[in-house]
Structures are given as C-alpha cells and as structure tokens.
Design a protein around this motif. Structure first.
Motif, PDB file in Angstrom:
ATOM      1  N   VAL A  14       0.834  -1.201   0.000  1.00  0.00           N
ATOM      2  CA  VAL A  14       0.000   0.000   0.000  1.00  0.00           C
ATOM      3  C   VAL A  14       0.870   1.253   0.000  1.00  0.00           C
ATOM      4  O   VAL A  14       0.615   2.207  -0.744  1.00  0.00           O
ATOM      5  CB  VAL A  14      -0.955  -0.005   1.208  1.00  0.00           C
ATOM      6  CG1 VAL A  14      -1.674   1.338   1.329  1.00  0.00           C
ATOM      7  CG2 VAL A  14      -1.970  -1.133   1.085  1.00  0.00           C
ATOM      8  N   GLN A  15       1.916   1.259   0.820  1.00  0.00           N
ATOM      9  CA  GLN A  15       2.771   2.440   0.879  1.00  0.00           C
ATOM     10  C   GLN A  15       3.517   2.657  -0.424  1.00  0.00           C
ATOM     11  O   GLN A  15       3.698   3.792  -0.878  1.00  0.00           O
ATOM     12  CB  GLN A  15       3.760   2.309   2.044  1.00  0.00           C
ATOM     13  CG  GLN A  15       4.486   3.592   2.375  1.00  0.00           C
ATOM     14  CD  GLN A  15       3.517   4.690   2.779  1.00  0.00           C
ATOM     15  OE1 GLN A  15       2.743   4.525   3.702  1.00  0.00           O
ATOM     16  NE2 GLN A  15       3.552   5.805   2.072  1.00  0.00           N
ATOM     17  N   ALA A  16       3.966   1.566  -1.054  1.00  0.00           N
ATOM     18  CA  ALA A  16       4.659   1.687  -2.336  1.00  0.00           C
ATOM     19  C   ALA A  16       3.719   2.230  -3.409  1.00  0.00           C
ATOM     20  O   ALA A  16       4.118   3.057  -4.239  1.00  0.00           O
ATOM     21  CB  ALA A  16       5.217   0.327  -2.758  1.00  0.00           C
ATOM     22  N   ALA A  17       2.476   1.773  -3.394  1.00  0.00           N
ATOM     23  CA  ALA A  17       1.491   2.269  -4.360  1.00  0.00           C
ATOM     24  C   ALA A  17       1.226   3.751  -4.140  1.00  0.00           C
ATOM     25  O   ALA A  17       1.134   4.529  -5.094  1.00  0.00           O
ATOM     26  CB  ALA A  17       0.193   1.471  -4.243  1.00  0.00           C
ATOM     27  N   ASP A  18       1.107   4.169  -2.879  1.00  0.00           N
ATOM     28  CA  ASP A  18       0.830   5.569  -2.572  1.00  0.00           C
ATOM     29  C   ASP A  18       2.026   6.466  -2.867  1.00  0.00           C
ATOM     30  O   ASP A  18       1.869   7.579  -3.375  1.00  0.00           O
ATOM     31  CB  ASP A  18       0.439   5.722  -1.101  1.00  0.00           C
ATOM     32  CG  ASP A  18      -0.940   5.148  -0.789  1.00  0.00           C
ATOM     33  OD1 ASP A  18      -1.688   4.887  -1.750  1.00  0.00           O
ATOM     34  OD2 ASP A  18      -1.261   4.964   0.394  1.00  0.00           O
ATOM     35  N   ALA A  19       3.222   5.976  -2.529  1.00  0.00           N
ATOM     36  CA  ALA A  19       4.424   6.801  -2.681  1.00  0.00           C
ATOM     37  C   ALA A  19       4.988   6.760  -4.095  1.00  0.00           C
ATOM     38  O   ALA A  19       5.786   7.619  -4.472  1.00  0.00           O
ATOM     39  CB  ALA A  19       5.498   6.340  -1.688  1.00  0.00           C
ATOM     40  N   ALA A  72      -7.190  -3.777   0.379  1.00  0.00           N
ATOM     41  CA  ALA A  72      -6.140  -3.684   1.395  1.00  0.00           C
ATOM     42  C   ALA A  72      -6.327  -2.444   2.259  1.00  0.00           C
ATOM     43  O   ALA A  72      -6.098  -2.484   3.477  1.00  0.00           O
ATOM     44  CB  ALA A  72      -4.765  -3.669   0.721  1.00  0.00           C
ATOM     45  N   ARG A  73      -6.747  -1.346   1.648  1.00  0.00           N
ATOM     46  CA  ARG A  73      -6.978  -0.129   2.429  1.00  0.00           C
ATOM     47  C   ARG A  73      -8.076  -0.360   3.469  1.00  0.00           C
ATOM     48  O   ARG A  73      -7.962   0.061   4.620  1.00  0.00           O
ATOM     49  CB  ARG A  73      -7.395   1.020   1.505  1.00  0.00           C
ATOM     50  CG  ARG A  73      -6.302   1.527   0.596  1.00  0.00           C
ATOM     51  CD  ARG A  73      -6.728   2.857  -0.006  1.00  0.00           C
ATOM     52  NE  ARG A  73      -5.930   3.219  -1.148  1.00  0.00           N
ATOM     53  CZ  ARG A  73      -4.708   3.702  -1.103  1.00  0.00           C
ATOM     54  NH1 ARG A  73      -4.117   3.858   0.066  1.00  0.00           N
ATOM     55  NH2 ARG A  73      -4.062   4.016  -2.213  1.00  0.00           N
ATOM     56  N   VAL A  74      -9.145  -1.001   3.043  1.00  0.00           N
ATOM     57  CA  VAL A  74     -10.244  -1.273   3.968  1.00  0.00           C
ATOM     58  C   VAL A  74      -9.762  -2.136   5.124  1.00  0.00           C
ATOM     59  O   VAL A  74     -10.080  -1.896   6.290  1.00  0.00           O
ATOM     60  CB  VAL A  74     -11.412  -1.959   3.233  1.00  0.00           C
ATOM     61  CG1 VAL A  74     -12.486  -2.396   4.227  1.00  0.00           C
ATOM     62  CG2 VAL A  74     -12.011  -1.024   2.189  1.00  0.00           C
ATOM     63  N   ALA A  75      -8.948  -3.164   4.791  1.00  0.00           N
ATOM     64  CA  ALA A  75      -8.459  -4.078   5.823  1.00  0.00           C
ATOM     65  C   ALA A  75      -7.552  -3.357   6.815  1.00  0.00           C
ATOM     66  O   ALA A  75      -7.678  -3.528   8.032  1.00  0.00           O
ATOM     67  CB  ALA A  75      -7.715  -5.239   5.167  1.00  0.00           C
ATOM     68  N   LEU A  76      -6.642  -2.513   6.319  1.00  0.00           N
ATOM     69  CA  LEU A  76      -5.727  -1.799   7.203  1.00  0.00           C
ATOM     70  C   LEU A  76      -6.467  -0.780   8.061  1.00  0.00           C
ATOM     71  O   LEU A  76      -6.150  -0.601   9.241  1.00  0.00           O
ATOM     72  CB  LEU A  76      -4.640  -1.109   6.382  1.00  0.00           C
ATOM     73  CG  LEU A  76      -3.634  -2.043   5.693  1.00  0.00           C
ATOM     74  CD1 LEU A  76      -2.673  -1.245   4.830  1.00  0.00           C
ATOM     75  CD2 LEU A  76      -2.873  -2.872   6.720  1.00  0.00           C
ATOM     76  N   GLU A  77      -7.449  -0.116   7.465  1.00  0.00           N
ATOM     77  CA  GLU A  77      -8.220   0.848   8.236  1.00  0.00           C
ATOM     78  C   GLU A  77      -9.041   0.155   9.312  1.00  0.00           C
ATOM     79  O   GLU A  77      -9.241   0.688  10.415  1.00  0.00           O
ATOM     80  CB  GLU A  77      -9.120   1.658   7.303  1.00  0.00           C
ATOM     81  CG  GLU A  77      -8.335   2.676   6.476  1.00  0.00           C
ATOM     82  CD  GLU A  77      -9.085   3.145   5.246  1.00  0.00           C
ATOM     83  OE1 GLU A  77     -10.244   2.705   5.045  1.00  0.00           O
ATOM     84  OE2 GLU A  77      -8.518   3.938   4.484  1.00  0.00           O
ATOM     85  N   MET A 284     -14.803   4.243   9.986  1.00  0.00           N
ATOM     86  CA  MET A 284     -14.147   5.542  10.141  1.00  0.00           C
ATOM     87  C   MET A 284     -13.472   5.596  11.498  1.00  0.00           C
ATOM     88  O   MET A 284     -14.096   5.343  12.533  1.00  0.00           O
ATOM     89  CB  MET A 284     -15.184   6.659  10.020  1.00  0.00           C
ATOM     90  CG  MET A 284     -14.602   8.054   9.976  1.00  0.00           C
ATOM     91  SD  MET A 284     -15.939   9.262   9.772  1.00  0.00           S
ATOM     92  CE  MET A 284     -14.987  10.778   9.711  1.00  0.00           C
ATOM     93  N   ALA A 285     -12.185   5.902  11.529  1.00  0.00           N
ATOM     94  CA  ALA A 285     -11.436   5.924  12.769  1.00  0.00           C
ATOM     95  C   ALA A 285     -12.053   6.929  13.743  1.00  0.00           C
ATOM     96  O   ALA A 285     -12.401   8.045  13.352  1.00  0.00           O
ATOM     97  CB  ALA A 285      -9.977   6.289  12.503  1.00  0.00           C
TER      98      ALA A 285
END
Length: 318
Positions: A14-19, A72-77, A284-285
């Motif tokens: 996820v970080q590689a995709a974002d960065a 993956a974003r949903v899972a990490l959140e 939502m956090a």
C-alpha cells in the motif's frame, strides 16, 4: 506466509502504491527499499498474482493490483480502527489527525476550533497543512480536507459546512472619492481588485440581467490582483478600490463600517460551498470522527459563515 508477515507485506504494498516507489515507501516505513520490494514480492507469491509492474525507475499497478489495493486499504483501516474503537467507547479518541485546508480558512476558522477539540480529546494530535491547492487525500496521506469552491462529485465523502456567497464591496472613503457605482457598467470606471487562482484563472464577476440570464463583467481594467482571498477584503478596506470577495472574509469589515456592499440587487453571489471531505471508509477511525463532528458543530456556530443575503442589505450603500 504467516499473518504478521502478510500484514507487513500489505503495508509495504500500500505504501509503495501511494508513494510511487519502493525507496519512498521505505523512507516512510523506516525500512530499506530492498525490504519493501521483498515484502511485495512475497505477497505476490502468496497470492499467486502479480500486483505491480516494475521498471528500473517506476512501478505501476496491474489490474489485479488495483483491485487488491482497494481491499487492502479497507483491511488496514479496520485494523487501525479496531484499537481506537475501545477508546472511543470510553470517550477517549486518540491518535494523529492530518488536515488540509486553505491558509485563510485555517487561520480564521480552523485554528480557533482546535482548543476545544484538544480540551475534549487530549489524546489527539493534529497536523494542519495550509495549502490552497486541491490535494489528493489518499495519495498524500490526509485524514480530511476542508475545501471551498465548486465541489465536484468524487469518491470522497463530503459534509457541507456552509454556502460561500460572494459580495461586491468597497470602503466608504473610496466611494466618497470615486463615487458609487449604480450599475455593473459603472464599475468599468472604478479601480477594481480581482482574485487570480493559483492555476491562473481570474475569478469572474457575474451579474443577473433583466431577462434572468447571467452576464460577466470584462475585468481588463483591473488595478490590483491577488491570489489570497483575504487580501482582497483588506485591500478594499484600505480604500484601494472595489472587489468581489466571500462574505465571510468581508464580514468583520462590514460590521465595523470599513466596507460597504455594492449592487446587491444585481450581483450574482455564485454557487460556491465549503465542505469537509474525507475518504469513504468502511470503518471511520474514531480520531477522525470526533474531529469532523467537532469541526462541523463549531463551524455551524460561526456567524461569519452563515450570513443570510437579506442581512447584507443593512450594509449596502444608500
């Protein structure tokens, strides 16, 4: 792949995709680019599918990678929110909240709202970036943004704050020297102060005509141009000319008599709005939820953001 390894690999992906690269992702995660690459490769092997195409300089998502990234974003959140949820039930929302907003709104509306937020939730830390550009919340790592203008439909959740009506104003001192414009055409004989957006576009001055259509004033004779909207109201209050500005920027000057409203009956206030936006999330956090709720409640009480057009008549020139 063990669960702990899978989580690290998903974080790396996820970080590689974002960065946009392994090296940038490694700097954020505090590991080497080689470790990021190894984690992503291990994840692909475990899933049996290629998630990223690599070249010596760039990476790009495959179709399968794009699908996996959303999940993956949903899972990490969800993992992040799981721990926060217990604290939220105890009324103890905590963590870091990153906000993007414009310099003017941040100074005049957001900063005054922060003391009560942190008094109520001392475990929160808030980071605010003042930037008039529209940022990519997901790519740039923001939890929420406060934006004004024509808000386009998007995958983001938008919570309305207020309408952003425009108004024409000038100082009594300027009007005593230059005369009072009684029609849009009269403005061409005056010193005009306009706003130029960062992209180069000049904010148009629109007027309602007798047949119900909208006409736009030619701003060629502009005397002063600013990119910051709050500068327009300040310049007009100093007697430098006529300007079009958001009511919330003009409001303090109107109340003290330093500015007067012009051509209220024919000037078009526009269809702009202010919203709080955040990424659509399955969970939502709590740290973000309490921040959004607090800001919406605070902004709802801000008189400058909710001046009805009828009230402006009191501040119009006679």
């Amino acid at each position: 792949m063990e669960l702990s390894q899978r989580v690290r690999a998903i974080l790396s992906f996820v970080q590689a995709a974002d960065a946009g690269g392994f090296a940038a992702a490694g700097r954020v995660l505090g590991i080497s680019s080689a470790a990021v690459s190894k984690n992503v490769a291990g994840l692909e092997q475990a899933l049996g599918v290629r998630l990223m195409n690599r070249t010596t300089r760039t990476i790009s998502l495959t179709d399968e990678g794009s699908v996996f990234l959303r999940q993956a974003r949903v899972a990490l959140e969800a993992l992040e929110s799981a721990g926060d949820a217990l604290a939220y039930q105890r009324g103890e929302a905590s963590g870091h909240v990153r906000i993007s907003t414009s310099a003017a709104f941040g100074r005049d509306q957001l900063i005054p709202a922060l003391p009560a937020l942190q008094a109520q939730h001392p475990g929160l830390s808030v980071e605010v970036d003042f930037d008039d550009r529209v940022v990519d919340l997901v790519r740039d790592g923001y939890d929420l943004a406060i934006r004004g203008g024509h808000i386009s439909d998007s995958a983001l959740v938008s919570r309305p704050v207020c309408r952003l009506n425009l108004v024409l104003v000038a100082s009594p001192d300027y009007l005593s020297r230059a005369g009072i414009p009684r029609s849009p055409r009269d403005l061409l004989q005056h010193r005009l102060i306009s706003r130029r957006f960062l992209g180069g576009r000049v904010s148009p001055w629109n007027f309602r005509t007798a047949d119900g259509s909208i006409s736009t004033l030619d701003l060629d004779p502009v005397t002063l141009t600013f990119s910051a909207p709050e500068a327009l109201a300040q310049a007009a209050s100093l007697g430098l000319g006529v300007t079009q500005v958001g009511v919330h920027h003009a409001w303090p000057y109107l109340r003290t008599g330093k500015l007067k409203v012009l051509l209220l009956d024919v000037h078009d206030p526009g269809s702009y709005e202010m919203v709080i936006q955040y990424p659509h999330r399955a969970l939502m956090a709590p740290r973000v939820r309490v921040t959004v709720d607090h800001l919406l409640a605070t902004f709802a009480k801000d008189q400058a953001l909710h001046v009805p057009p009828t009230r402006l008549q009191k501040y119009s020139v006679e």
